[in-house]
Design an enzyme around this catalytic site. Structure first.
Site, PDB file in Angstrom:
ATOM      1  N   ARG A   1       0.826  -1.128   0.039  1.00  0.00           N
ATOM      2  CA  ARG A   1      -0.070  -0.015   0.018  1.00  0.00           C
ATOM      3  C   ARG A   1       0.903   1.087  -0.213  1.00  0.00           C
ATOM      4  O   ARG A   1       0.272   2.397   0.488  1.00  0.00           O
ATOM      5  CB  ARG A   1      -1.086  -0.164   1.100  1.00  0.00           C
ATOM      6  CG  ARG A   1      -1.989  -1.159   1.222  1.00  0.00           C
ATOM      7  CD  ARG A   1      -2.925  -1.219   2.357  1.00  0.00           C
ATOM      8  NE  ARG A   1      -3.600  -2.336   2.311  1.00  0.00           N
ATOM      9  CZ  ARG A   1      -4.646  -2.874   1.440  1.00  0.00           C
ATOM     10  NH1 ARG A   1      -5.141  -1.912   0.591  1.00  0.00           N
ATOM     11  NH2 ARG A   1      -5.514  -3.925   1.610  1.00  0.00           N
TER      12      ARG A   1
ATOM     13  N   HIS B   1       3.702 -10.425  -6.101  1.00  0.00           N
ATOM     14  CA  HIS B   1       2.480  -9.746  -6.792  1.00  0.00           C
ATOM     15  C   HIS B   1       2.909  -8.175  -6.490  1.00  0.00           C
ATOM     16  O   HIS B   1       3.506  -7.978  -5.748  1.00  0.00           O
ATOM     17  CB  HIS B   1       1.013 -10.085  -5.857  1.00  0.00           C
ATOM     18  CG  HIS B   1      -0.087  -9.702  -6.581  1.00  0.00           C
ATOM     19  ND1 HIS B   1      -0.346  -8.140  -7.076  1.00  0.00           N
ATOM     20  CD2 HIS B   1      -1.025 -10.141  -7.257  1.00  0.00           C
ATOM     21  CE1 HIS B   1      -1.522  -8.310  -7.829  1.00  0.00           C
ATOM     22  NE2 HIS B   1      -2.067  -9.341  -7.927  1.00  0.00           N
TER      23      HIS B   1
ATOM     24  N   TYR C   1      -0.171  -2.311  -4.983  1.00  0.00           N
ATOM     25  CA  TYR C   1      -1.472  -1.888  -5.337  1.00  0.00           C
ATOM     26  C   TYR C   1      -1.541  -0.409  -6.071  1.00  0.00           C
ATOM     27  O   TYR C   1      -2.487  -0.069  -6.890  1.00  0.00           O
ATOM     28  CB  TYR C   1      -2.828  -1.912  -4.141  1.00  0.00           C
ATOM     29  CG  TYR C   1      -3.089  -2.995  -3.372  1.00  0.00           C
ATOM     30  CD1 TYR C   1      -3.449  -4.267  -4.285  1.00  0.00           C
ATOM     31  CD2 TYR C   1      -2.643  -3.158  -2.040  1.00  0.00           C
ATOM     32  CE1 TYR C   1      -3.705  -5.312  -3.560  1.00  0.00           C
ATOM     33  CE2 TYR C   1      -3.062  -4.387  -1.489  1.00  0.00           C
ATOM     34  CZ  TYR C   1      -3.593  -5.468  -2.200  1.00  0.00           C
ATOM     35  OH  TYR C   1      -3.687  -6.775  -1.574  1.00  0.00           O
TER      36      TYR C   1
ATOM     37  N   HIS D   1      -1.366  -6.462 -12.137  1.00  0.00           N
ATOM     38  CA  HIS D   1      -2.512  -5.758 -12.725  1.00  0.00           C
ATOM     39  C   HIS D   1      -2.285  -4.989 -13.835  1.00  0.00           C
ATOM     40  O   HIS D   1      -1.158  -4.487 -13.781  1.00  0.00           O
ATOM     41  CB  HIS D   1      -3.200  -5.141 -11.603  1.00  0.00           C
ATOM     42  CG  HIS D   1      -3.862  -5.906 -10.401  1.00  0.00           C
ATOM     43  ND1 HIS D   1      -4.103  -5.495  -9.163  1.00  0.00           N
ATOM     44  CD2 HIS D   1      -4.176  -7.311 -10.464  1.00  0.00           C
ATOM     45  CE1 HIS D   1      -4.376  -6.575  -8.583  1.00  0.00           C
ATOM     46  NE2 HIS D   1      -4.500  -7.476  -8.950  1.00  0.00           N
TER      47      HIS D   1
ATOM     48  N   GLU E   1      -2.248 -10.471 -15.368  1.00  0.00           N
ATOM     49  CA  GLU E   1      -3.446 -10.925 -14.388  1.00  0.00           C
ATOM     50  C   GLU E   1      -4.807 -10.442 -15.483  1.00  0.00           C
ATOM     51  O   GLU E   1      -4.800  -9.328 -15.426  1.00  0.00           O
ATOM     52  CB  GLU E   1      -3.657 -10.564 -13.112  1.00  0.00           C
ATOM     53  CG  GLU E   1      -4.629 -11.311 -12.520  1.00  0.00           C
ATOM     54  CD  GLU E   1      -4.507 -11.242 -11.026  1.00  0.00           C
ATOM     55  OE1 GLU E   1      -5.432 -11.741 -10.201  1.00  0.00           O
ATOM     56  OE2 GLU E   1      -3.571 -10.424 -10.514  1.00  0.00           O
TER      57      GLU E   1
ATOM     58  N   ASP F   1      -6.991 -15.448 -12.921  1.00  0.00           N
ATOM     59  CA  ASP F   1      -7.774 -15.577 -11.739  1.00  0.00           C
ATOM     60  C   ASP F   1      -9.297 -16.019 -12.025  1.00  0.00           C
ATOM     61  O   ASP F   1      -9.792 -15.245 -12.842  1.00  0.00           O
ATOM     62  CB  ASP F   1      -7.718 -13.992 -11.517  1.00  0.00           C
ATOM     63  CG  ASP F   1      -8.562 -13.907  -9.811  1.00  0.00           C
ATOM     64  OD1 ASP F   1      -9.459 -14.145  -9.659  1.00  0.00           O
ATOM     65  OD2 ASP F   1      -7.635 -13.310  -8.880  1.00  0.00           O
TER      66      ASP F   1
ATOM     67  N   HIS G   1     -11.999 -13.160 -11.141  1.00  0.00           N
ATOM     68  CA  HIS G   1     -11.956 -12.048 -12.056  1.00  0.00           C
ATOM     69  C   HIS G   1     -12.714 -12.567 -13.172  1.00  0.00           C
ATOM     70  O   HIS G   1     -13.617 -11.994 -13.927  1.00  0.00           O
ATOM     71  CB  HIS G   1     -10.701 -11.671 -12.306  1.00  0.00           C
ATOM     72  CG  HIS G   1      -9.976 -11.020 -11.281  1.00  0.00           C
ATOM     73  ND1 HIS G   1      -8.586 -10.633 -11.333  1.00  0.00           N
ATOM     74  CD2 HIS G   1     -10.442 -10.579  -9.952  1.00  0.00           C
ATOM     75  CE1 HIS G   1      -8.215 -10.053 -10.081  1.00  0.00           C
ATOM     76  NE2 HIS G   1      -9.126 -10.245  -9.277  1.00  0.00           N
TER      77      HIS G   1
ATOM     78  N   HIS H   1      -4.745 -18.013 -10.099  1.00  0.00           N
ATOM     79  CA  HIS H   1      -5.234 -17.545  -8.927  1.00  0.00           C
ATOM     80  C   HIS H   1      -6.631 -18.439  -8.697  1.00  0.00           C
ATOM     81  O   HIS H   1      -7.709 -18.020  -9.361  1.00  0.00           O
ATOM     82  CB  HIS H   1      -5.318 -16.178  -8.994  1.00  0.00           C
ATOM     83  CG  HIS H   1      -4.243 -15.446  -8.633  1.00  0.00           C
ATOM     84  ND1 HIS H   1      -4.066 -14.078  -8.830  1.00  0.00           N
ATOM     85  CD2 HIS H   1      -2.904 -15.906  -8.127  1.00  0.00           C
ATOM     86  CE1 HIS H   1      -2.914 -13.399  -8.461  1.00  0.00           C
ATOM     87  NE2 HIS H   1      -2.089 -14.826  -8.146  1.00  0.00           N
TER      88      HIS H   1
ATOM     89  N   ASP I   1     -14.983  -7.147  -7.827  1.00  0.00           N
ATOM     90  CA  ASP I   1     -13.661  -7.962  -7.565  1.00  0.00           C
ATOM     91  C   ASP I   1     -13.815  -8.252  -6.224  1.00  0.00           C
ATOM     92  O   ASP I   1     -12.850  -7.481  -5.220  1.00  0.00           O
ATOM     93  CB  ASP I   1     -12.867  -7.046  -8.015  1.00  0.00           C
ATOM     94  CG  ASP I   1     -11.168  -7.712  -7.865  1.00  0.00           C
ATOM     95  OD1 ASP I   1     -11.332  -8.981  -7.469  1.00  0.00           O
ATOM     96  OD2 ASP I   1     -10.277  -7.042  -7.940  1.00  0.00           O
TER      97      ASP I   1
ATOM     98  N   HIS J   1     -13.088 -11.582  -3.738  1.00  0.00           N
ATOM     99  CA  HIS J   1     -12.962 -13.057  -3.502  1.00  0.00           C
ATOM    100  C   HIS J   1     -13.775 -13.703  -2.522  1.00  0.00           C
ATOM    101  O   HIS J   1     -14.051 -13.162  -1.462  1.00  0.00           O
ATOM    102  CB  HIS J   1     -11.532 -13.261  -3.406  1.00  0.00           C
ATOM    103  CG  HIS J   1     -10.402 -12.687  -4.550  1.00  0.00           C
ATOM    104  ND1 HIS J   1      -9.227 -12.911  -4.656  1.00  0.00           N
ATOM    105  CD2 HIS J   1     -10.729 -12.202  -5.611  1.00  0.00           C
ATOM    106  CE1 HIS J   1      -8.767 -12.236  -5.544  1.00  0.00           C
ATOM    107  NE2 HIS J   1      -9.653 -11.539  -6.381  1.00  0.00           N
TER     108      HIS J   1
ATOM    109  N   GLU K   1      -6.275 -16.798  -2.764  1.00  0.00           N
ATOM    110  CA  GLU K   1      -6.229 -15.384  -2.268  1.00  0.00           C
ATOM    111  C   GLU K   1      -7.462 -15.172  -1.775  1.00  0.00           C
ATOM    112  O   GLU K   1      -8.420 -14.139  -1.936  1.00  0.00           O
ATOM    113  CB  GLU K   1      -5.888 -14.337  -3.226  1.00  0.00           C
ATOM    114  CG  GLU K   1      -4.822 -14.446  -4.192  1.00  0.00           C
ATOM    115  CD  GLU K   1      -4.784 -13.435  -5.567  1.00  0.00           C
ATOM    116  OE1 GLU K   1      -3.796 -12.807  -5.783  1.00  0.00           O
ATOM    117  OE2 GLU K   1      -5.554 -13.290  -6.344  1.00  0.00           O
TER     118      GLU K   1
END
Length: 279
Positions: free
Chosen positions: A36, A68, A71, A108, A143, A177, A180, A214, A227, A229, A259
């Site tokens: 973050r 990964h 963000y 992403h 992804e 994913d 997704h 994923h 989005d 999960h 995830e």
């Protein structure tokens, strides 16, 4: 079967391996930094040595590990400073993965922020291409997205068009994913629908380019673009669909990374056990 989940690096990055082993993982994913924030301290020689040593003694295949992207970066942004910062972090993450011996970095694809898909994709390809020039063996995995407003890469045909523009090809692959794909409109609720979805994925993107899967159920319904999960078998995809996806990944020897959330219903341990039951 190579299966695991995203694990924490809290304390030190080598603790990720401990957390993976504790959860009986044979695959895992990490953030190499605070996801973050924009800034990260350099990996020390001790960090690198301890991570590699623990990974080797764990008997987890390093080709079943991935990192990964954080963000904040947005590789499709029209904002010049934001784009430059995003590419810089992508390159830095590739280099951090190389230091740790992690072969894959999942990213992403970003948001064009209302400027249109064509211009967003142009910036995305430019940024990815710059990162692909790094002199190491780390592969950047694109992804598929959930189809949120202004995003790119939720449609397999568009994802394939993006992927096929990238050079050198050995530096790029794809991460699929399941949540997704489902909320973007690809039905994954039965064995037949899972086969049809992956046939379409193969047509436009290529199963041979799929390096990490994923495995996530979806909080929302088919085509809702939400989005969120959810626990395996308890969401919109359900047990039949998740089972078919697991079997597909196993048949193609694709490592599976969960995830899924941690709450009163289930934790990492429970979701990994459930995935193994479905297998």
């Amino acid at each position: 079967m190579e299966i695991g989940c995203h694990v924490s690096i809290s304390g030190s990055i080598d603790k990720a391996v401990d957390n993976a082993v504790e959860r009986e993982c044979s695959a895992f994913q990490i953030f190499t930094r605070n996801p973050r924030g924009w800034h990260a301290k350099d990996l020390s020689d001790e960090d690198i040595t301890n991570f590699k040593s623990k990974l080797k003694s764990s008997k987890i295949n390093r080709f079943a590990t991935c990192a990964h992207m954080p963000y904040l970066p947005n590789l499709a942004t029209p904002k010049k400073d934001g784009f430059e910062k995003s590419v810089k972090i992508l390159i830095n993450e590739v280099e951090r993965c190389a230091q740790l011996g992690i072969p894959y970095l999942v990213t992403h694809l970003g948001s064009h922020l209302g400027t249109g898909e064509e211009s967003g994709i142009k910036r995305l390809v430019e940024g990815l291409t710059k990162a692909g020039e790094t002199k190491n063996d780390v592969m950047i995995l694109l992804e598929n997205t959930a189809g949120q407003k202004n995003s790119v890469g939720s449609d397999f045909q568009q994802l394939g068009e993006i992927f096929n523009q990238l050079k050198p090809t050995k530096k790029f692959g794809v991460c699929f994913d399941s949540c997704h794909a489902f909320v973007a409109g690809y039905d994954l609720r039965t064995e037949k629908k899972v086969k049809e979805t992956f046939d379409e994925f193969d047509k436009y993107v290529g199963i041979k380019n799929l390096k990490i899967l994923h495995l996530n159920d979806a909080k929302g319904d088919l085509g809702c673009n939400l989005d969120r999960h959810y626990h395996l078998g308890l969401g919109g995809i359900g047990e039949k669909g998740i089972t078919a996806i697991v079997k597909f990944a196993n048949n193609h020897k694709i490592p599976i990374i969960l995830e899924t959330p941690i709450d009163d219903d289930r934790d990492d341990f429970g979701n990994i056990r459930k995935a193994k039951e479905f297998a």
